[in-house]
Design a protein around this motif. Structure first.
Motif, mmCIF file in Angstrom:
data_model
loop_
_atom_site.group_PDB
_atom_site.id
_atom_site.type_symbol
_atom_site.label_atom_id
_atom_site.label_comp_id
_atom_site.label_asym_id
_atom_site.label_seq_id
_atom_site.Cartn_x
_atom_site.Cartn_y
_atom_site.Cartn_z
ATOM 1 N N PRO A 42 4.513 4.228 5.398
ATOM 2 C CA PRO A 42 5.873 4.881 5.281
ATOM 3 C C PRO A 42 5.531 6.573 5.646
ATOM 4 C CG PRO A 42 4.822 4.278 3.197
ATOM 5 C CD PRO A 42 3.939 3.494 4.376
ATOM 6 N N TYR A 43 6.798 6.984 5.986
ATOM 7 C CA TYR A 43 6.688 8.291 6.618
ATOM 8 C C TYR A 43 6.526 9.347 5.669
ATOM 9 C CZ TYR A 43 8.657 11.545 10.150
ATOM 10 O OH TYR A 43 8.783 12.709 11.005
ATOM 11 N N THR A 44 6.769 9.004 4.468
ATOM 12 C CA THR A 44 6.664 9.622 3.265
ATOM 13 C C THR A 44 5.254 10.090 2.860
ATOM 14 O OG1 THR A 44 7.240 8.027 1.754
ATOM 15 C CG2 THR A 44 9.098 9.655 2.371
ATOM 16 N N LEU A 45 4.431 9.249 3.207
ATOM 17 C CA LEU A 45 2.910 9.172 2.912
ATOM 18 C C LEU A 45 2.451 10.549 3.242
ATOM 19 C CD1 LEU A 45 0.920 7.474 1.567
ATOM 20 C CD2 LEU A 45 0.081 6.839 3.782
ATOM 21 N N VAL A 46 2.602 11.116 4.391
ATOM 22 C CA VAL A 46 2.361 12.502 4.699
ATOM 23 C C VAL A 46 3.694 13.211 4.878
ATOM 24 C CG1 VAL A 46 1.252 13.833 6.484
ATOM 25 C CG2 VAL A 46 0.391 11.759 6.025
ATOM 26 N N LYS A 47 3.798 14.130 3.932
ATOM 27 C CA LYS A 47 5.158 14.641 3.708
ATOM 28 C C LYS A 47 5.342 15.699 4.861
ATOM 29 C CE LYS A 47 5.802 13.591 -0.990
ATOM 30 N NZ LYS A 47 4.236 13.031 -1.334
ATOM 31 N N PHE A 55 3.122 -0.469 -3.289
ATOM 32 C CA PHE A 55 2.742 0.206 -4.677
ATOM 33 C C PHE A 55 3.111 1.648 -4.715
ATOM 34 C CE2 PHE A 55 0.624 -3.701 -4.223
ATOM 35 C CZ PHE A 55 0.645 -4.308 -5.337
ATOM 36 N N LYS A 56 3.445 2.112 -3.671
ATOM 37 C CA LYS A 56 3.865 3.525 -3.673
ATOM 38 C C LYS A 56 2.852 4.433 -3.818
ATOM 39 C CE LYS A 56 8.105 2.005 -2.620
ATOM 40 N NZ LYS A 56 8.172 1.550 -1.329
ATOM 41 N N LEU A 57 1.586 4.028 -3.565
ATOM 42 C CA LEU A 57 0.640 4.897 -3.943
ATOM 43 C C LEU A 57 0.553 6.078 -2.765
ATOM 44 C CD1 LEU A 57 -2.300 2.899 -4.616
ATOM 45 C CD2 LEU A 57 -0.818 3.577 -6.197
ATOM 46 N N PRO A 58 0.130 7.438 -3.465
ATOM 47 C CA PRO A 58 -0.130 8.660 -2.780
ATOM 48 C C PRO A 58 -1.146 8.503 -1.646
ATOM 49 C CG PRO A 58 -0.737 9.171 -4.901
ATOM 50 C CD PRO A 58 -0.214 7.669 -4.841
ATOM 51 N N LEU A 59 -1.129 9.508 -0.848
ATOM 52 C CA LEU A 59 -2.126 9.437 0.422
ATOM 53 C C LEU A 59 -3.613 8.999 -0.100
ATOM 54 C CD1 LEU A 59 -2.692 9.867 3.416
ATOM 55 C CD2 LEU A 59 -2.925 12.222 3.006
ATOM 56 N N ILE A 60 -4.089 9.887 -0.932
ATOM 57 C CA ILE A 60 -5.699 9.505 -1.222
ATOM 58 C C ILE A 60 -5.947 8.453 -1.836
ATOM 59 C CG2 ILE A 60 -7.476 10.794 -2.562
ATOM 60 C CD1 ILE A 60 -6.571 13.525 -1.626
ATOM 61 N N PRO A 61 -5.060 7.885 -2.739
ATOM 62 C CA PRO A 61 -5.344 6.476 -3.515
ATOM 63 C C PRO A 61 -5.425 5.432 -2.190
ATOM 64 C CG PRO A 61 -3.973 7.552 -4.873
ATOM 65 C CD PRO A 61 -4.180 8.592 -3.623
ATOM 66 N N ILE A 84 0.980 21.017 15.856
ATOM 67 C CA ILE A 84 -0.066 20.246 15.637
ATOM 68 C C ILE A 84 0.305 19.298 14.451
ATOM 69 C CG2 ILE A 84 -2.221 20.012 14.512
ATOM 70 C CD1 ILE A 84 -3.186 22.399 16.126
ATOM 71 N N SER A 85 0.059 17.834 14.836
ATOM 72 C CA SER A 85 0.731 16.721 13.903
ATOM 73 C C SER A 85 -0.274 16.856 12.908
ATOM 74 C CB SER A 85 0.575 15.463 14.797
ATOM 75 O OG SER A 85 0.224 14.532 14.042
ATOM 76 N N VAL A 86 0.196 16.840 11.673
ATOM 77 C CA VAL A 86 -0.584 16.857 10.479
ATOM 78 C C VAL A 86 -1.435 15.259 10.398
ATOM 79 C CG1 VAL A 86 -0.529 16.814 7.674
ATOM 80 C CG2 VAL A 86 0.833 18.453 9.135
ATOM 81 N N THR A 87 -0.767 14.312 10.727
ATOM 82 C CA THR A 87 -1.431 13.009 10.672
ATOM 83 C C THR A 87 -2.827 13.222 11.421
ATOM 84 O OG1 THR A 87 -0.434 11.951 12.446
ATOM 85 C CG2 THR A 87 0.473 11.638 10.244
ATOM 86 N N TYR A 88 -2.728 13.837 12.534
ATOM 87 C CA TYR A 88 -4.163 13.943 13.532
ATOM 88 C C TYR A 88 -5.151 15.064 12.893
ATOM 89 C CZ TYR A 88 -1.490 11.903 17.392
ATOM 90 O OH TYR A 88 -0.905 11.193 18.336
ATOM 91 N N VAL A 144 -7.233 2.814 8.252
ATOM 92 C CA VAL A 144 -5.969 3.641 7.430
ATOM 93 C C VAL A 144 -5.802 4.881 8.338
ATOM 94 C CG1 VAL A 144 -5.306 4.881 5.397
ATOM 95 C CG2 VAL A 144 -6.727 2.716 5.261
ATOM 96 N N LEU A 145 -6.582 5.552 8.798
ATOM 97 C CA LEU A 145 -6.250 6.598 9.482
ATOM 98 C C LEU A 145 -5.579 6.097 10.850
ATOM 99 C CD1 LEU A 145 -9.275 8.770 8.954
ATOM 100 C CD2 LEU A 145 -7.261 9.071 8.184
ATOM 101 N N TYR A 146 -6.183 5.362 11.516
ATOM 102 C CA TYR A 146 -5.517 4.719 12.780
ATOM 103 C C TYR A 146 -4.200 4.187 12.463
ATOM 104 C CZ TYR A 146 -4.968 2.874 17.292
ATOM 105 O OH TYR A 146 -4.473 2.551 18.732
ATOM 106 N N GLY A 147 -3.900 3.587 11.382
ATOM 107 C CA GLY A 147 -2.573 3.085 10.998
ATOM 108 C C GLY A 147 -1.415 4.292 10.731
ATOM 109 N N ILE A 148 -2.169 5.191 9.873
ATOM 110 C CA ILE A 148 -1.055 6.319 9.708
ATOM 111 C C ILE A 148 -0.951 7.187 10.951
ATOM 112 C CG2 ILE A 148 -1.057 8.573 8.337
ATOM 113 C CD1 ILE A 148 -2.688 7.438 6.280
ATOM 114 N N SER A 149 -1.886 7.361 11.782
ATOM 115 C CA SER A 149 -1.362 8.187 12.914
ATOM 116 C C SER A 149 -0.868 7.557 14.089
ATOM 117 C CB SER A 149 -2.724 9.062 13.408
ATOM 118 O OG SER A 149 -3.818 8.310 13.421
#
Ligand SMILES: Nc1ncnc2c1ncn2[C@@H]1O[C@H](COP(=O)(O)OP(=O)(O)O)[C@@H](O)[C@H]1O
Ligand SMILES: [Mg+2]
Lengths: 299, 248
Positions: free
Chosen positions: A130-135, A63-69, A146-150, A214-219
């Motif tokens: 998707p890599y683009t979720l956190v630009k 659904f290509k939603l951005p990070l916060i949604p 420092i990794s932004v996902t962290y 979600v956080l674990y999945g992203i990082s």
């Protein structure tokens, strides 16, 4: 140059450890909330976390939603799923006044069931958000990367815990959740519908679980077995002395930092062994955990 | 008027209470005495909906009371349970908020003020964890928490248990005050029969889950069987002033 290099690596490791610890803290507190109210270890929390992580993944990927949604999708999924687990699996046992072991076994069964759902849908492969979720992926401070996902994990956890503290301290339903953790029967004598309080606890717990997923999945990455990190939450809860949510959160952060350092020194094979040994030794020394306080009955 | 008719209740297959008939007229103090294990707490817990009715009924003003504990509280029947059962990790103020869970904010503030006036120590310690209170203070908190609900009928399960004489007097004074000034209906369960019977409008003696003797408080104090079984030893050891005498 050797010394500053080392310092920067250590600092990076600390940030990594803190962010992993933050995710563990989210898991552990969600887990401990239910333990406090219903007095059993709810491993179904891992299943809730896992499905929510994939729900966030679908929201981001398809659904290509951005990070916060995407984060919100994970939290809402977690809340709904946690409530369903309570209504379908646990409430019935409670009405039958079933022994604690039935709750425990049911919760493990629910974990495996939810995991199986993911295996059926996604196979045994790994997926990534998707890599683009956190630009912006990294921040550079001189030598320190420092990794932004962290950072995202850390900041989200801080926001979630601020919200949690507000709910538990300032709202009637939140205070009722804490009261129910002390004495469920006495809570009903206050005119409080304990089923509603239990539902509220599952909603809060499910939101924390969804967020951690979600956080674990992203990082890191996603696999159907992701729910098994609930064990980390379990360890942290026990070390923290279940009753105290603060103790549990602190223990989780310590566990995260410790794990990152152990993996970078002795490797990921030995690290769990050391952690389990430390847990056993610690509990021999402090059976009530870090913050273990127990109020004795007073005459 | 609360009326218990042919009540049988208990746990799973064990019946504890057998064919209980009790009438509690509005504004009266009804006392239930009996030894440990006689079924006094089971009686109050059945009224509060914690123990299931097997047969018979409990009616308030001719209507069956609800079955869920929280609905029973909403109908004005509040229990201060045995052993106080305050919430130890909540602050005193939070315990009182829980007591007034169903009240509006305005009612809550008025009642909190009343509780603090009655027990100033609770006000001083408002933000302290309730588990740190002494036993007597915990009983005050339990009473205060009960008052927060604005009870029509207050069920008290052995409020004197383990209290020092001074607190003991304070608690019984409060019970009488709530009854006289607020016209609050009270069901008081006690092992401490002497004091309880003195303040009772009507009393029941429970033995092995059955009502074996009943009558007005003053009559039961003089009753030979009650004297022998419940007052004998107690009279000698009890030094506490009777709250009624204390007030008058
Ligand atoms: N939760 C329970 N499960 C089974 N039996 C109980 C329970 N609570 C009390 N009983 C039994 O019911 C009887 C009456 O107990 P109780 O009402 O607590 O007496 P009292 O308050 O007069 O001391 C006792 O025989 C006790 O063992
Ligand atoms: Mg009792």
């Amino acid at each position: 140059m050797g010394v500053p290099m080392q310092f920067s690596i250590i600092l990076q490791q600390v940030v990594n450890g803190l962010s992993l610890g933050a995710v563990y803290a989210l898991i552990a507190v969600g887990f401990a909330l239910i333990f406090n109210v219903l007095k059993f270890s709810n491993f179904a929390h891992g299943g809730v976390l896992g499905i929510s992580a994939y729900a966030g993944y679908i929201a981001a990927n398809q659904f290509k939603l951005p990070l916060i949604p995407v984060i919100l999708v994970g939290m809402v999924t977690g809340a709904i799923l946690a409530v369903l687990v309570e209504l379908i699996a646990f409430r019935w046992i409670r009405l039958q006044k079933g022994q604690l072991v039935y709750f425990f076994v049911t919760s493990v069964t629910m974990l495996m069931l939810l995991e199986q759902v993911l295996i059926i849908r996604f196979g045994a492969s790994f997926e990534s958000y998707p890599y683009t979720l956190v630009k912006v992926r990294v921040l550079q401070f001189g030598d320190v990367t420092i990794s932004v996902t962290y950072l995202l994990s850390l900041i989200s956890t801080i926001i979630a815990f601020s919200g949690l503290i507000y709910v538990l301290k300032k709202t009637k339903i939140g205070i009722a959740i804490r009261a129910a953790s002390n004495d469920l029967t006495a809570t009903s004598l206050m005119g409080i519908n304990v089923n509603m309080v239990i539902i509220a606890a599952f909603i809060v717990s499910g939101m924390l679980g969804g967020l951690s997923g979600v956080l674990y999945g992203i990082s890191a990455s996603l696999s159907p077995q992701i729910g098994q990190i609930v064990v980390k939450g379990f360890i942290a809860s026990v070390l923290g002395g279940l009753g105290s949510l603060t103790g549990v959160a602190v223990a989780a952060v310590v566990l995260g930092v410790l794990e990152v350092f152990l993996i970078s020194t002795i490797g990921s094979g030995l690290s769990p062994v050391v952690i389990f040994l430390l847990m056993v030794v610690f509990l021999l020394v402090r059976p009530h955990g870090f913050a273990g306080v127990s109020f004795s009955d007073k005459a | 008027m609360l009326e218990i008719k042919n009540l049988h209740s208990g746990y799973n297959k064990i019946e504890v209470l057998h064919d209980i008939n009790i009438k509690v007229p509005d504004g009266k103090i009804v006392v239930v005495i009996g030894r440990n294990g006689a079924g006094k707490s089971t009686l109050l817990n059945t009224i509060s909906g914690l123990v299931k009715i097997k047969s018979g009924s409990i009616e308030m003003n001719g209507q069956k009371i609800p079955s869920a504990p929280h609905k029973i509280v909403a109908s004005g029947i509040i229990q201060v349970p045995e052993g106080r059962r305050i919430f130890p990790s909540l602050t005193i103020a939070e315990n009182l908020i829980m007591g007034g869970y169903l009240a509006s904010n305005a009612e809550m503030n008025v009642r909190k003020e009343e509780v603090y006036n009655t027990f100033p120590i609770l006000c001083q310690r408002e933000n302290q964890q309730a588990g740190t209170l002494s036993g007597g203070e915990q009983q005050m908190l339990a009473m205060g928490r009960g008052m927060m609900a604005g009870p029509k009928i207050l069920l008290l399960d052995e409020p004197s248990l383990g209290l020092a004489p001074l607190v003991f007097t304070q608690v019984f004074e409060l019970i009488i005050k709530l009854n006289k000034e607020r016209n609050m209906t009270i069901i008081l369960v006690e092992q401490n029969a002497t004091i309880a019977l003195k303040m009772a409008d009507y009393a029941y003696v429970l033995e092995n889950g059955c009502v074996v003797i009943e009558g007005p408080g003053e009559e039961l104090i003089k009753d030979a069987r009650v004297k022998a079984a419940y007052l004998g030893a107690a009279v000698k050891t009890l030094k506490e002033p009777s709250p009624r005498e204390y007030l008058e």
